[in-house]
Design an enzyme around this catalytic site. Sequence first.
Site, short mmCIF file in Angstrom:
data_model
loop_
_atom_site.label_atom_id
_atom_site.label_comp_id
_atom_site.label_asym_id
_atom_site.label_seq_id
_atom_site.Cartn_x
_atom_site.Cartn_y
_atom_site.Cartn_z
N CYS A 45 0.83 -1.21 0.00
CA CYS A 45 0.00 0.00 0.00
C CYS A 45 0.86 1.26 0.00
CB CYS A 45 -0.90 0.02 1.22
SG CYS A 45 -2.04 -1.37 1.34
N THR A 46 1.95 1.22 0.73
CA THR A 46 2.83 2.38 0.80
C THR A 46 3.39 2.71 -0.58
OG1 THR A 46 3.39 1.91 3.10
CG2 THR A 46 4.94 3.29 1.86
#
Length: 209
Positions: A45-46
């Site tokens: 996600c980052t």
Amino acid sequence: MSLHIGDTAPDFTADTTQGPISFHDFIGDSWVFFFSHPADFTPVCTTEMGRTSKLAQQFAARNVKPIGLSTDTVDEHIKWIADVNDTQQTDLQFPIVADKELKVAKLYDMIHPNQSNTAAVRSVFIIDPNKKVRLTMTYPMNVGRNFDEILRVIDALQMADKYNVAAPADWRPGDKVIIPLSLQGEDAVKAFPQGWDAPRPYLRLTTVK
């Protein structure tokens, strides 16, 4: 609720990292790239948040507003954004919806119980200025999105709307496009005076600018 292409994107109100929003008001006269994440402070996600941020000018050039969602709080989102900016060398400016109670995730069918009962899968919704869902994609939690494809399909949708054509496989801006079967005879000639190539009567390829 399962959303289909052509459905009106459900409206909702929610807190975000940029304050409360009403989703339809947020859309306004723009296209929207609405995408969900399993959780803050997770590695895949980052990288996706960073990639979206780095593509800010590309989205803006297409009149597209990105907006993320994770089933965490605004405070957690804000702390995570600092990590995203630091690790991905960017300055994230788009809003992230806080959805701790899973209201929006359930409204958009982002919770897939065989993956998790509390974390959203990687859903993608491309929504047009008429608030219509134009594309949906769902990625598993352990595979990041292909952002080249997200931009490509936005280009294809906008091109198809503008010229009343269809995009062939692997279409990129500048490639030939397909004249729809609904246009025949003089109607096709008037719409495409530049002419076309037709390897088959049902397959007519032309160019648009």
